[in-house]
Design a protein around this motif. Structure first.
Motif, PDB file in Angstrom:
ATOM      1  N   GLY A 201     182.891-134.602  78.947  1.00  0.00           N
ATOM      2  CA  GLY A 201     183.165-135.991  78.582  1.00  0.00           C
ATOM      3  C   GLY A 201     183.465-136.104  77.105  1.00  0.00           C
ATOM      4  N   ASN A 202     182.703-136.910  76.401  1.00  0.00           N
ATOM      5  CA  ASN A 202     182.922-137.068  74.965  1.00  0.00           C
ATOM      6  C   ASN A 202     182.151-136.013  74.182  1.00  0.00           C
ATOM      7  OD1 ASN A 202     180.145-138.401  74.043  1.00  0.00           O
ATOM      8  ND2 ASN A 202     180.745-139.321  75.991  1.00  0.00           N
ATOM      9  N   ASN A 203     182.572-135.772  72.939  1.00  0.00           N
ATOM     10  CA  ASN A 203     181.952-134.730  72.116  1.00  0.00           C
ATOM     11  C   ASN A 203     180.497-135.024  71.790  1.00  0.00           C
ATOM     12  OD1 ASN A 203     184.153-132.997  71.924  1.00  0.00           O
ATOM     13  ND2 ASN A 203     185.026-134.087  70.177  1.00  0.00           N
ATOM     14  N   VAL A 204     180.133-136.292  71.694  1.00  0.00           N
ATOM     15  CA  VAL A 204     178.766-136.652  71.327  1.00  0.00           C
ATOM     16  C   VAL A 204     177.787-136.274  72.443  1.00  0.00           C
ATOM     17  CG1 VAL A 204     177.216-138.557  70.759  1.00  0.00           C
ATOM     18  CG2 VAL A 204     179.522-138.483  69.802  1.00  0.00           C
ATOM     19  N   THR A 205     178.093-136.690  73.662  1.00  0.00           N
ATOM     20  CA  THR A 205     177.236-136.333  74.793  1.00  0.00           C
ATOM     21  C   THR A 205     177.181-134.827  74.968  1.00  0.00           C
ATOM     22  OG1 THR A 205     177.696-138.419  75.927  1.00  0.00           O
ATOM     23  CG2 THR A 205     176.924-136.591  77.282  1.00  0.00           C
ATOM     24  N   SER A 206     178.317-134.170  74.790  1.00  0.00           N
ATOM     25  CA  SER A 206     178.361-132.716  74.913  1.00  0.00           C
ATOM     26  C   SER A 206     177.464-132.045  73.878  1.00  0.00           C
ATOM     27  CB  SER A 206     179.808-132.233  74.755  1.00  0.00           C
ATOM     28  OG  SER A 206     179.907-130.841  74.918  1.00  0.00           O
ATOM     29  N   PHE A 207     177.530-132.528  72.642  1.00  0.00           N
ATOM     30  CA  PHE A 207     176.705-131.966  71.575  1.00  0.00           C
ATOM     31  C   PHE A 207     175.228-132.253  71.814  1.00  0.00           C
ATOM     32  CE2 PHE A 207     175.265-132.229  66.968  1.00  0.00           C
ATOM     33  CZ  PHE A 207     175.203-130.850  66.811  1.00  0.00           C
ATOM     34  N   MET A 208     174.915-133.453  72.300  1.00  0.00           N
ATOM     35  CA  MET A 208     173.526-133.800  72.604  1.00  0.00           C
ATOM     36  C   MET A 208     172.952-132.932  73.720  1.00  0.00           C
ATOM     37  SD  MET A 208     172.310-136.032  70.572  1.00  0.00           S
ATOM     38  CE  MET A 208     173.237-135.037  69.387  1.00  0.00           C
ATOM     39  N   SER A 209     173.795-132.539  74.647  1.00  0.00           N
ATOM     40  CA  SER A 209     173.340-131.645  75.725  1.00  0.00           C
ATOM     41  C   SER A 209     172.847-130.323  75.144  1.00  0.00           C
ATOM     42  CB  SER A 209     174.477-131.394  76.719  1.00  0.00           C
ATOM     43  OG  SER A 209     174.877-132.588  77.356  1.00  0.00           O
ATOM     44  N   ILE A 210     173.587-129.806  74.171  1.00  0.00           N
ATOM     45  CA  ILE A 210     173.188-128.546  73.542  1.00  0.00           C
ATOM     46  C   ILE A 210     171.847-128.702  72.835  1.00  0.00           C
ATOM     47  CG2 ILE A 210     173.794-126.869  71.754  1.00  0.00           C
ATOM     48  CD1 ILE A 210     176.729-127.419  72.382  1.00  0.00           C
ATOM     49  N   LEU A 211     171.696-129.779  72.057  1.00  0.00           N
ATOM     50  CA  LEU A 211     170.440-129.999  71.341  1.00  0.00           C
ATOM     51  C   LEU A 211     169.273-130.200  72.312  1.00  0.00           C
ATOM     52  CD1 LEU A 211     171.492-132.327  68.381  1.00  0.00           C
ATOM     53  CD2 LEU A 211     171.290-129.837  68.432  1.00  0.00           C
ATOM     54  N   THR A 212     169.532-130.887  73.410  1.00  0.00           N
ATOM     55  CA  THR A 212     168.480-131.106  74.409  1.00  0.00           C
ATOM     56  C   THR A 212     168.031-129.788  75.021  1.00  0.00           C
ATOM     57  OG1 THR A 212     169.393-133.291  74.928  1.00  0.00           O
ATOM     58  CG2 THR A 212     167.895-132.318  76.546  1.00  0.00           C
ATOM     59  N   TYR A 213     168.986-128.928  75.328  1.00  0.00           N
ATOM     60  CA  TYR A 213     168.624-127.633  75.902  1.00  0.00           C
ATOM     61  C   TYR A 213     167.927-126.735  74.881  1.00  0.00           C
ATOM     62  CZ  TYR A 213     170.974-128.545  80.300  1.00  0.00           C
ATOM     63  OH  TYR A 213     171.310-129.068  81.515  1.00  0.00           O
ATOM     64  N   CYS A 214     168.206-126.944  73.604  1.00  0.00           N
ATOM     65  CA  CYS A 214     167.467-126.200  72.586  1.00  0.00           C
ATOM     66  C   CYS A 214     165.974-126.546  72.651  1.00  0.00           C
ATOM     67  CB  CYS A 214     168.018-126.511  71.196  1.00  0.00           C
ATOM     68  SG  CYS A 214     169.615-125.747  70.826  1.00  0.00           S
ATOM     69  N   ILE A 215     165.681-127.825  72.907  1.00  0.00           N
ATOM     70  CA  ILE A 215     164.284-128.242  73.059  1.00  0.00           C
ATOM     71  C   ILE A 215     163.669-127.588  74.286  1.00  0.00           C
ATOM     72  CG2 ILE A 215     162.764-130.222  73.464  1.00  0.00           C
ATOM     73  CD1 ILE A 215     164.817-131.927  71.937  1.00  0.00           C
ATOM     74  N   PHE A 216     164.398-127.582  75.395  1.00  0.00           N
ATOM     75  CA  PHE A 216     163.896-126.944  76.612  1.00  0.00           C
ATOM     76  C   PHE A 216     163.719-125.441  76.420  1.00  0.00           C
ATOM     77  CE2 PHE A 216     165.531-130.757  78.906  1.00  0.00           C
ATOM     78  CZ  PHE A 216     164.368-131.065  79.595  1.00  0.00           C
ATOM     79  N   LEU A 217     164.658-124.831  75.705  1.00  0.00           N
ATOM     80  CA  LEU A 217     164.552-123.382  75.451  1.00  0.00           C
ATOM     81  C   LEU A 217     163.324-123.080  74.609  1.00  0.00           C
ATOM     82  CD1 LEU A 217     168.226-122.211  74.755  1.00  0.00           C
ATOM     83  CD2 LEU A 217     166.699-121.352  76.535  1.00  0.00           C
TER      84      LEU A 217
END
Length: 499
Positions: A201-217
């Motif tokens: 979708g948009n770059n913001v949601t895409s970037f937030m997905s990465i940061l969210t998975y960093c928390i899960f990791l």
């Protein structure tokens, strides 16, 4: 869950449903504008020539997305869905209903998943009541309702994919807490698929997905479990890079030489987030909402502390982390465009702002409960609604909801504004004037369409219009969509942006 609490939950659902009625009804008066015609043109022409052949339509949309990947929109998924503009199928209203449902469902699913994972399945209902108030706070006060729901192309590419992100987060939470191996594998497959969609979708949601998975990791490494979360993390990273490194990103940003330096981008993000978002969005209504939810949240954090022997350390660090996460949402726009981006981007940040406010507040309550309050004090707070008569608890809930619906100074909340535009006839008049234009657009004997400016422009459902300049891209996009030689306004409309 006491009888009083069941009634509070039921009342919350009823309030949400009632507030949703005008939000959905006014969608039936909305119509396409600007980018809708540019994105939907190829599929529209295909349907005119070949009819509703599903595989041909999907192929046409895929080809459009492929060409736009190099021309304007690097996000690989939203160009595809944008080409499937609902007006092509005679139901422009349906996108607003779908996006609204996806967003509301995603928030409920996320909060129920968090409550079940942290405190146990019997506490899912507390997640529901927190989510319902979060939905009301979001949908009544987001910066631009028209860009959140009613203008299809902007809404689907931003709020639509952000709603998918919320569902993805909910499934990731379920995966993290699942003990059953089969359910864990199933959740991992689903969350990886949703990560692929959200990244397109948009770059913001895409970037937030990465940061969210960093928390899960980080949680997976710390607890030495569920390290399979690296799979959707990798999918998100790849998807983000595919979108961000496309030729279209450079074209839209004016060339990589115009990108903002990284350090300056970070400074701008922090400054903007503090001044415009945190200080600008915090309101008395949000305070009332948090006050009403306090007993439910205290019960959740007490059970979490009991289940995991968690002491809720470093609350100020958590507050700082939430602020940094919120600030990071502005970074793609500041880096590429040098500014905070359009209001549809602010809508996404507002969604996460409400979520973060609730989560950080819950964490502070956890720290207070475990470290500062006695067992008797914590028990008393968590059981307030169990023992309090409804004639006292309902007014507090009503005050919070009404304040959230009141809107900002000089601006009503979304449901109130929708009801006003429906009752005073503004929406109906706008719909009538657009339909008169459609009679000319769809008349094969008319090749040059010249129309009067709209006399009304409803705040919720009007986004943009054609101009009196027949060479303007808005005019040419509309003309090509309907197969006309020329489309324009008879006179200049000062309310229309020519950019």
């Amino acid at each position: 869950m006491s009888t009083n609490e069941k009634k509070l939950l039921k009342i919350s659902w009823i309030c949400f449903a009632l507030l949703s009625v005008p939000v959905i009804v006014i969608a039936f008066y909305s119509h396409p504008s600007v980018d809708d015609y540019a994105y939907g043109r190829d599929v529209h022409l295909w349907i005119q020539n070949h009819g509703y052949q599903i595989f041909g339509i999907l192929k046409c949309a895929a080809l459009f997305a492929y060409h736009y990947y190099f021309k304007w929109a690097g996000s690989y998924a939203d160009s595809f869905t944008g080409a499937l503009m609902p007006e092509n199928f005679g139901c422009y209203w349906i996108s607003a209903v779908i996006i609204y449902g996806l967003l509301a469902g995603g928030l409920v699913f996320l909060f129920r998943s968090l409550a079940a994972g942290l405190a146990g399945k019997e506490y899912q209902w507390t997640g529901s009541i927190c989510a319902l108030f979060g939905i009301i706070a979001v949908t009544q006060n987001w910066p631009s309702p028209v860009e959140a729901l009613y203008w299809f192309d902007g809404a689907q590419s931003y709020m639509g994919y952000h709603a998918v992100y919320l569902w993805m987060c909910g499934v990731a939470v379920r995966y993290f807490f699942h003990e059953d191996q089969r359910k864990s594998v199933r959740a991992l497959i689903i969350v990886s698929f949703l990560a692929l969609i959200a990244a397109g979708g948009n770059n913001v949601t895409s970037f937030m997905s990465i940061l969210t998975y960093c928390i899960f990791l980080g949680a997976a490494v710390y607890f030495r479990k569920k390290r399979g979360i690296i799979i959707p993390f990798a999918v998100s990273v790849i998807g983000f890079l595919v979108s961000f490194l496309s030729p279209a990103t450079t074209v839209r940003g004016g060339g990589s030489s115009n990108y903002t330096p990284i350090l300056l981008t970070i400074i701008k993000c922090f400054r903007w987030t503090l001044r415009q978002y945190v200080l600008g969005w915090m309101s008395f209504g949000i305070g009332l909402m948090l006050l009403f939810l306090t007993p439910f949240l205290v019960r959740l954090v007490r059970k979490t502390a009991e289940n995991y022997s968690f002491q809720f350390p470093c609350p100020l660090l958590v507050l700082a982390g939430g602020f940094c996460f919120l600030s990071a949402m502005s970074s793609p726009a500041f880096y590429i465009l040098g500014e905070s981006g359009p209001l549809r981007l602010h809508n996404l940040i507002y969604v996460n702002f409400i979520i973060l406010v609730m989560l950080v507040y819950a964490y502070f309550l956890g720290w207070l409960t475990v470290n500062k309050l006695s067992e008797e004090q914590a028990e008393y707070i968590s059981e307030i609604y169990r023992n309090m008569a409804l004639r006292y608890s309902i007014p507090l809930a009503a005050a919070a909801i009404l304040w959230l619906c009141a809107g900002a100074a000089g601006k009503y909340g979304t449901s109130v504004e929708a009801a006003k535009e429906l009752l005073n006839g503004t929406a109906a008049r706008y719909h009538e004037e657009i339909m008169k234009r459609y009679e000319l657009y769809q008349d094969p004997s008319v090749t040059e369409v010249v129309v009067e400016p709209l006399s009304v422009k409803p705040e919720l459902i009007f986004f943009d219009d054609i101009t009196d300049d027949e060479t303007n891209w808005k005019n040419t996009s509309t003309a090509k969509y309907f197969g006309k030689d020329l489309v324009k306004l008879r006179v200049r409309d000062p309310d229309i942006d020519y950019e």
